[in-house]
Design an enzyme around this catalytic site. Structure first.
Site, mmCIF file in Angstrom:
data_model
loop_
_atom_site.group_PDB
_atom_site.id
_atom_site.type_symbol
_atom_site.label_atom_id
_atom_site.label_comp_id
_atom_site.label_asym_id
_atom_site.label_seq_id
_atom_site.Cartn_x
_atom_site.Cartn_y
_atom_site.Cartn_z
ATOM 1 N N ASP A 100 9.935 -26.833 11.641
ATOM 2 C CA ASP A 100 11.308 -26.825 12.290
ATOM 3 C C ASP A 100 12.088 -25.631 11.687
ATOM 4 O O ASP A 100 13.000 -25.204 11.974
ATOM 5 C CB ASP A 100 11.991 -28.188 11.831
ATOM 6 C CG ASP A 100 11.417 -29.267 12.634
ATOM 7 O OD1 ASP A 100 11.139 -29.100 13.765
ATOM 8 O OD2 ASP A 100 11.489 -30.318 11.972
ATOM 9 N N CYS A 160 47.384 -15.412 -8.629
ATOM 10 C CA CYS A 160 47.993 -15.633 -7.004
ATOM 11 C C CYS A 160 46.754 -15.018 -6.164
ATOM 12 O O CYS A 160 45.742 -14.303 -6.698
ATOM 13 C CB CYS A 160 49.152 -15.151 -6.685
ATOM 14 S SG CYS A 160 49.392 -13.454 -7.300
ATOM 15 N N ASP A 180 12.849 -31.416 9.948
ATOM 16 C CA ASP A 180 12.587 -31.860 8.714
ATOM 17 C C ASP A 180 11.048 -31.291 8.452
ATOM 18 O O ASP A 180 10.553 -31.454 6.997
ATOM 19 C CB ASP A 180 12.295 -33.391 8.537
ATOM 20 C CG ASP A 180 10.922 -33.941 9.284
ATOM 21 O OD1 ASP A 180 10.922 -33.494 10.350
ATOM 22 O OD2 ASP A 180 10.690 -34.860 8.702
ATOM 23 N N CYS A 191 0.778 -1.133 0.032
ATOM 24 C CA CYS A 191 0.078 0.092 -0.140
ATOM 25 C C CYS A 191 0.830 1.386 -0.131
ATOM 26 O O CYS A 191 2.043 1.040 0.050
ATOM 27 C CB CYS A 191 -1.043 0.147 1.278
ATOM 28 S SG CYS A 191 -0.001 0.057 2.838
ATOM 29 N N ASP A 224 15.178 -32.740 16.058
ATOM 30 C CA ASP A 224 13.697 -32.939 16.294
ATOM 31 C C ASP A 224 13.519 -34.363 16.353
ATOM 32 O O ASP A 224 14.388 -35.266 16.067
ATOM 33 C CB ASP A 224 13.160 -32.380 14.938
ATOM 34 C CG ASP A 224 11.630 -32.614 14.745
ATOM 35 O OD1 ASP A 224 10.877 -32.307 15.882
ATOM 36 O OD2 ASP A 224 11.123 -33.027 13.771
ATOM 37 N N CYS A 229 3.512 1.745 2.691
ATOM 38 C CA CYS A 229 4.689 0.996 2.507
ATOM 39 C C CYS A 229 5.684 1.795 1.691
ATOM 40 O O CYS A 229 6.895 1.954 1.985
ATOM 41 C CB CYS A 229 4.347 -0.347 1.643
ATOM 42 S SG CYS A 229 3.254 -1.471 2.593
ATOM 43 N N CYS A 281 45.772 -11.481 -6.867
ATOM 44 C CA CYS A 281 44.820 -11.186 -8.032
ATOM 45 C C CYS A 281 43.398 -11.331 -7.432
ATOM 46 O O CYS A 281 42.711 -10.453 -7.915
ATOM 47 C CB CYS A 281 44.980 -12.086 -8.892
ATOM 48 S SG CYS A 281 46.715 -12.261 -9.762
#
Length: 837
Positions: free
Chosen positions: A708, A83, A704, A16, A505, A19, A86
């Protein structure tokens, strides 16, 4: 005042006009931004900024305001890097572009990863800036499409091989003429009597000039321009050192009157040998660099080229790139699965080891998921494509590995800060060495000064420093991918090595993630198959997961379900039905009590199940107790071994779960888990991790599920089980493709081995320079008469890079920590360390 520049980039989360105001206010507060205009319709921001502007400050300000900026990532292949210095120059030049957020340059891959503010910076701007700095850049448009890069590296190695051979052919006579005369008196006499000193030096001049002007010209074409720009690199050191030796020798040959008495000697062999040995080192380095990317090439090689696709009712062979979602594809025995999909017909076993690291083929029936790049077994499958092109799991794995391989670990920052000033410092040391020998050295002081200064220039090339970290990262993360461990963030490789606690978990991580019938105790007078058939027939009418587990177990035992009459679900108690004229009740102990069925005979069985964290169910047939049943989420077969291995690594293991306390404590006691936090919501998991982090402890969290994700993001290292949800995987730093905890142990093992390898490389790279620069400068000459030849310095420098690369390549053979051989070795260690009885 510095010139201002206008930058436009995307903004997320705006909805909006208010924002817009907040975003403009946040942007206007950023140092260097004079104007900010936000367009809600196009969801973009345009800022006007001066030279003090830092794009990272924009990212920070917008994140704090809750409106993150859209970022764009580019990968470039960078040429002419030789090297560590660089690397610093490329990063500095690209970081100076307004709108660039971050730059990571990888010397081993010869690539740069650049993140910019959306459309604020184009790839052409970046390539032009890199080229202007002396390092031509080519945009890499297709992650995983490494053929062009590989071809370039192969050609580079082949070119260096040819140049090394040419240099060796011309250098060998020079070396024999000069050094042979010093080592073999008879050869010296023959040369003096047949050729004479003038002809001898003339031949050396011609041959050495050919070496420097032909195979060695790359050092001068790159080294002197870099030196004149005030940004000397390794090529500058080689160019200065070899030119000094050749120039002094040329003057001694053609204009000896310009030199002080007693200093007329030549060092043609030093100049030629320096160039030849460094070319040899670069050839060996290029060949070894090619091997560091072997994991990516293996992954790319897994992709199928063609597939049998059903079009208009006919099977036609099409390139994989032509496959679209929902195409029906046939996988014949022994063929590669072309893309990700779901089996619609057929049965087979598929070898998924190249994706998950698990060696046992997986059975595939109707509705099973298949992954592109895996190999079909002896059966035929027809599957429907669900993900194609860059969306397949294999393509995502390749992207993850490439991003991890290009990462810069925190330890690399120290290296970059040192190497930024290293080459200028070496040149200063060489100049100081030359002046010191010239002023206080013995006669011929000029010769000693030249030899010492050239030796310092040559031996101190910082190639090994620049290669020490990225080569280990490339090989380590590549090997981890082969073991089914993907590092989504490269710096997790270092953080994981510092972890002291692994928090887990429960559901789907320690356990299978779905209920199974784990216990079935039959009372006297009943048959197990008959009771299971009747109970499953009743439960087939219920949609509860526990009921589904009982039905599934019956079907797995080949039992046919019976038709039922008069089914009834008794809320809070259980279910009942009439089957083949027999009344069957299945439910909790309170259902049995309500029906007047005595449970005394199985009281101990119920208590034992309760202590194991399982909830017992009871079945009665025609008023008689028939069975005690337990359905629970079973612990994965590999969980106990994995937790034991974590303890062997000296780590504390905690379990954080939303499950009830009794079940969690029972599982923890069975597995030997050190700490339990149960009955917590997702925010409670975050709080538990923060408590474990008290005192600076590093915590890895393994999960998983969607719930989590906050904990995975809050942990120092979030590890997602690859069989889990996309949300969890996106929140994680490390992804385990195999779906069990063995991957956690392998991830820790690879992390520890890689960081140990990096420390070994850095110790060698820095220790080598700390030890040999003083030797080259001649500090031991007054006490031991020790003077390092420039030719030997060149050989030592070349070998230092080869050593670092060879050491990193050892990570290709890191064995899985929980392989059978590794488990046996751990058991043997325990037996050896156990006290004798």
């Amino acid at each position: 005042m510095e010139s201002e520049k206008s930058l436009t980039f995307g903004i997320k989360e705006m909805s909006c006009a208010s924002c817009v105001g907040r975003v403009e206010k946040a942007l206007s507060a950023v140092t260097g931004v004079s104007q900010a205009h936000v367009n809600l319709a196009s969801e973009t921001a345009t800022i006007t900024a001066d030279g003090t502007f830092d794009a990272q400050n924009v990212i920070t300000a917008l994140d704090a305001a809750g409106y993150p900026a859209e970022l764009k990532a580019y990968r470039f292949s960078i040429e002419n890097m030789s090297c560590a210095s660089c690397v610093g120059r490329v990063e500095r030049s690209l970081s100076a572009i307004p709108g660039v957020v971050s730059v990571t340059v990888n010397l081993a891959k010869e690539e740069a990863a650049v993140r910019v503010l959306g459309a604020a910076v184009s790839s052409a701007d970046i390539a032009e800036t890199a080229s202007a700095a002396g390092y031509p850049a080519t945009l890499v448009t297709d992650p995983g499409a490494t053929d062009a890069t590989n071809d370039r590296k192969v050609e580079e190695a082949a070119h260096l091989r040819r140049m090394t051979l040419v240099a060796a052919v011309f250098t060998l006579p020079v070396f024999i003429l000069e050094m042979g005369s010093h080592l073999i008196p008879a050869l010296h006499s023959w040369i003096m009597n047949s050729l004479g000193m003038g002809v001898n030096w003339g031949i050396q001049f011609v041959l050495t000039t050919v070496v420097l002007a032909w195979p060695g010209r790359q050092f001068y074409l790159k080294g002197f321009p870099a030196l004149f720009k005030g940004a000397p690199d390794m090529n500058s050191l080689v160019a200065l050192g070899s030119s000094a030796a050749w120039g002094f020798s040329t003057v001694a040959l053609f204009a000896p009157s310009l030199l002080p008495d007693g200093t007329r000697v030549v060092y043609f062999e030093a100049a030629a040998v320096i160039v030849t040995l460094i070319l040899l080192g670069r050839f060996l380095e290029a060949r070894a660099k090619g091997r560091t990317g072997q994991a990516i090439r293996k992954l790319v090689g897994l992709r199928a080229k063609t597939a049998q696709v059903e079009r208009d009712g006919q099977l036609v062979e099409l390139p994989v790139d032509d496959i679209v979602v929902d195409d029906l594809i046939q996988a014949r025995p022994g063929e590669k699965i072309a893309v990700d999909g779901v089996v619609v017909k057929g049965a087979s076993y598929v070898d998924e080891s190249m994706i998950t690291g698990e060696p046992i083929p997986v059975e595939k029936l109707a509705d099973a998921e298949v992954v592109g790049g895996t190999i079909n077994g002896s059966g035929a499958l027809m599957f429907r494509a669900t993900k194609v092109g860059g969306d397949t799991m294999l393509a995502q794995i390749i992207r993850m590995v490439e991003e991890a391989q290009g990462a810069k670990l925190p330890i690399q920052d120290l290296v970059n800060r040192i190497t930024l000033w290293f080459v200028p410092a070496v040149m200063g040391v060489a100049a100081l060495t030359f002046l010191t020998w010239l002023l206080v050295g013995p006669d011929p002081a000029l010769s000693f000064a030249l030899v010492a200064a050239v030796a310092v220039l040559i031996i101190a090339c910082p190639c090994a420093m620049g290669l020490a970290t990225p080569t280990s990262i490339m090989v380590g993360t590549g090997r981890a991918a082969e073991l089914g461990v993907l590092f989504r963030r490269g710096d997790a490789l270092q953080t994981l090595n510092d972890v002291t606690t692994v928090a887990l978990d429960k559901t789907g991580t320690l356990t299978e993630g779905h209920p199974e019938l784990t216990d079935l105790t039959i009372t006297k007078g009943f048959e197990e198959a008959d009771v299971l058939r009747l109970v499953a027939s009743v439960e087939a009418m219920s949609e509860h997961p526990i009921a589904a587990a009982i039905v599934r177990h019956a079907k797995q035992n080949g039992l046919a379900l019976a038709s039922i009459d008069d089914f009834s679900s008794i809320t809070g108690f259980g279910v009942s039905a009439v089957i083949e004229g027999r009344k069957v009740f299945v439910g909790a102990d309170r259902l049995m009590s309500r029906e007047g069925i005595d449970l005394d005979a199985v009281k101990s069985v119920g208590e034992t199940l309760g202590q194991e964290g399982k909830t017992p169910l009871f079945a009665a047939i025609d008023g008689q107790l028939a069975a005690v049943i337990a359905v629970s989420d079973p612990i994965k077969a590999s969980t106990a071994e994995a937790i034991g291995a974590l303890h062997d690594l000296g780590l504390k293991v905690a379990m954080i779960t939303g499950d009830n306390e009794a079940t969690a404590q029972a599982i923890a006691a069975k597995l030997g888990i050190d700490e339990v936090v149960a009955e917590v919501l997702p925010e409670g998991k975050v709080a538990a991790i923060e408590r474990l982090q008290t005192g600076g402890s590093k915590v890895a969290f393994v999960g998983d599920g969607i719930n989590d994700a906050p904990a995975l993001a809050r942990a120092d290292v979030g590890i997602a089980i690859g069989t889990g949800t996309d949300v969890a995987i996106e929140s994680a730093d490390v992804v385990l493709l195999s779906g069990d905890l063995k991957g956690v142990v392998n991830a820790l093992h690879v992390s520890q081995r890689t960081m140990r390898n990096i420390r070994q490389n850095l110790f060698w790279a820095f220790g080598y320079n700390a030890l040999l620069i003083p030797v080259a400068a001649g500090v031991f000459y007054p006490v031991a008469g020790l003077m390092l030849s420039p030719a030997l310095a060149a050989g030592a420098m070349a070998l230092s890079s080869v050593f670092v690369l060879s050491n990193a390549l050892r990570l290709r053979w890191v064995a899985p920590e929980l392989s059978e051989s590794a488990a046996n070795a751990r058991q043997n260690r325990k037996l050896v360390s156990a006290p004798a009885e």
